[in-house]
Design an enzyme around this catalytic site. Structure first.
Site, mmCIF file in Angstrom:
data_model
loop_
_atom_site.group_PDB
_atom_site.id
_atom_site.type_symbol
_atom_site.label_atom_id
_atom_site.label_comp_id
_atom_site.label_asym_id
_atom_site.label_seq_id
_atom_site.Cartn_x
_atom_site.Cartn_y
_atom_site.Cartn_z
ATOM 1 N N VAL A 1 0.829 -1.208 0.000
ATOM 2 C CA VAL A 1 0.000 0.000 0.000
ATOM 3 C C VAL A 1 0.859 1.252 0.000
ATOM 4 C CG1 VAL A 1 -1.723 1.318 1.290
ATOM 5 C CG2 VAL A 1 -1.880 -1.183 1.169
ATOM 6 N N ARG B 1 1.038 -13.688 2.400
ATOM 7 C CA ARG B 1 0.312 -13.406 3.645
ATOM 8 C C ARG B 1 -1.056 -14.080 3.649
ATOM 9 N NH1 ARG B 1 0.162 -7.038 3.774
ATOM 10 N NH2 ARG B 1 -0.280 -7.456 1.574
ATOM 11 N N THR C 1 -2.445 -4.290 9.189
ATOM 12 C CA THR C 1 -3.313 -4.547 10.340
ATOM 13 C C THR C 1 -3.864 -5.968 10.191
ATOM 14 O OG1 THR C 1 -5.055 -3.378 9.095
ATOM 15 C CG2 THR C 1 -3.980 -2.183 10.887
ATOM 16 N N ARG D 1 14.807 -3.113 3.425
ATOM 17 C CA ARG D 1 13.797 -2.645 2.476
ATOM 18 C C ARG D 1 14.189 -1.287 1.890
ATOM 19 N NH1 ARG D 1 9.890 -3.473 -1.275
ATOM 20 N NH2 ARG D 1 7.950 -2.340 -0.892
ATOM 21 N N THR E 1 -6.428 -0.804 7.153
ATOM 22 C CA THR E 1 -7.770 -1.303 7.422
ATOM 23 C C THR E 1 -8.003 -1.420 8.923
ATOM 24 O OG1 THR E 1 -7.804 -2.550 5.358
ATOM 25 C CG2 THR E 1 -9.345 -3.241 7.064
ATOM 26 N N ASP F 1 10.230 3.422 6.538
ATOM 27 C CA ASP F 1 9.989 2.036 6.926
ATOM 28 C C ASP F 1 11.060 1.636 7.938
ATOM 29 O OD1 ASP F 1 8.243 -0.421 5.399
ATOM 30 O OD2 ASP F 1 9.905 -1.067 6.675
ATOM 31 N N CYS G 1 -6.697 -9.035 2.742
ATOM 32 C CA CYS G 1 -7.922 -8.235 2.685
ATOM 33 C C CYS G 1 -9.167 -9.082 2.916
ATOM 34 C CB CYS G 1 -8.009 -7.509 1.341
ATOM 35 S SG CYS G 1 -6.797 -6.192 1.148
#
Length: 435
Positions: A19, A334, A88, A42, A123, A37, A263
């Protein structure tokens, strides 16, 4: 009341995953941005021009001329607009895990100044921004919402691996803690989102809209998954039934399968968590979750039954598995329900050899303890399961899958994405299971 002027603020995007990175890149084309981050590796990777999520090409990263990457929180001192995009997830009991969100909020609070704006994209359940995040911001910063600083909520709609429906081409929901904040946030996102914005009346409405988008899809898939279970017992091909029903103009084209990812398989639990907090026991949403969460194990058991009927000794058997990510042409593992399938096969004593050209083998081993193979050897497997519809797997012809199997007369094929022609697979000796 502090004035709102986002034009004067450098933007900080907190969290550079699926995202945050695309968001930082798009804003970095038009404004000064710090992509922050905590993962130093990364940051180094992004500075080298490589994005392991494959959401941003090296060319796209280079196009963000005003974007800096950092893992040093002191760099946030120069920022005045903070956009939080951290994960989240849910815990093992399917409860919201807001630990990363709380830590990111504490981080922002340490650098929050009068007139600043904090926007959440992660979220959450309806009310979380005001009930969880704002108190942390106020406590850490010593400032007060809507007097010294402002908040907004603009739910992410990123679809990992999708190169057509991207950040700039999907309508963006925006909201703010005051009318003026919502107006300023709306103007900000309209700078990068070509599809435009939808201004929700409150942050709670925007939060609720996010969780029901994926809950609706989850329930529709749960419905066809239950149909698949019923039709399997009736010995009717589910796909044929759905294609026949699809000839009606208003029949929705959902397909059965394993529902994973960050999601659809997660968001409904945020909604049910809040529902239970206010004294309501949600029944339909949780029933859909139970159905979808069980599909990996359901597929494994059906494949094991077919192997047993063919006389395969399960304790000495090997299943070749194609794909471990949660969706096709995407490296994201994930909440992939493929790992539920693997665990169920292991419980029957079945050895599983998995391959996936998209997944990061080191990440799969670190998180799941599973070693990916480079390829499946000829005549090495008692059954084949195609669990993910990667483009590489869609190019394989059934005859080549057949060569991987030991038994020259009969073998089991779990075509979980309904990629191959069932009749042709039967002709070459496959006993086919599909949802």
């Amino acid at each position: 009341m502090a004035a709102i002027s986002l034009n004067e603020h450098k933007i900080a995007v907190i969290g550079l995953g699926y995202v945050g990175l695309p968001l930082a890149v798009e804003f970095g084309k038009v404004r000064p941005v710090i992509g922050y981050d905590i993962d130093e590796e990364r940051i180094d990777e992004l500075y080298s021009g490589f994005d392991k999520t494959l959401e941003c090409s090296s060319e796209l990263l280079a196009s963000a001329k005003n974007l800096e990457f950092s893992c040093a929180e002191i760099d946030l001192e120069s920022c005045g607009t903070f956009i939080v995009t951290v994960p989240t997830p849910i815990d093992k009991a399917n409860r919201p895990d807001l630990s990363l969100l709380k830590k990111a909020t504490e981080l922002v609070g340490r650098y929050l100044k009068i007139g600043n704006v904090v926007i959440y994209e992660s979220t959450v359940f309806p009310g979380a921004t005001e009930e969880i995040c704002v108190p942390i911001l106020e406590l850490v910063s010593g400032l007060r919402l809507n007097t010294d600083f402002y908040c907004g909520y603009s739910p992410e709609r990123i679809n990992p691996g999708d190169k057509e429906n991207t950040l700039t081409t999907i309508t963006k929901i925006v909201s703010g803690s005051t009318f003026e904040a919502a107006e300023a946030i709306d103007e900000l996102y309209n700078e990068i989102v070509k599809a435009g914005t939808f201004r929700a009346s409150s942050m709670r409405v925007a939060e609720a809209a996010k969780v029901i988008e994926n809950t609706q899809r989850d329930l529709n898939i749960a419905f066809v998954n239950e149909l698949s279970v019923i039709f399997e017992r009736l010995k009717i091909d589910t796909l044929e039934v759905l294609e026949a029903a699809g000839s009606k103009w208003n029949f929705l084209p959902f397909r059965p399968g394993m529902v994973g990812g960050h999601c659809i398989g997660v968001d409904p639990y945020y909604l049910t968590h809040k529902a239970e907090q206010v004294g309501y026991n949600p029944q339909i949403v949780l029933a859909g979750r139970r159905m979808n969460d069980n599909m990996g194990r359901y597929a494994a058991r059906n494949i094991v039954k077919r192997m047993s009927k063919l006389g395969v000794n399960l304790s000495c058997s090997t299943v070749g598995l194609l794909g471990v990510t949660f969706k096709e042409n995407c490296p994201d593992i994930r909440n992939s329900k493929v790992f539920d399938l693997i665990a169920e096969l292991h419980s029957w004593g079945v050895n599983v050899v998995a391959v996936d050209p998209w997944a990061d083998a080191n990440e799969v081993f670190r998180i799941q303890g599973i070693k990916l193979a480079g390829k499946l050897e000829a005549a090495s497997c008692d059954a084949i399961i195609v669990a993910v519809g990667h483009s590489q797997f869609r190019e394989i012809i059934p005859n080549d899958l057949r060569k991987i199997c030991k038994n020259s007369e009969k073998a089991v094929l779990g075509d979980l994405k309904s990629i191959y022609d069932r009749n042709k697979c039967h002709e070459i000796g496959f006993d086919v299971f599909r949802f």
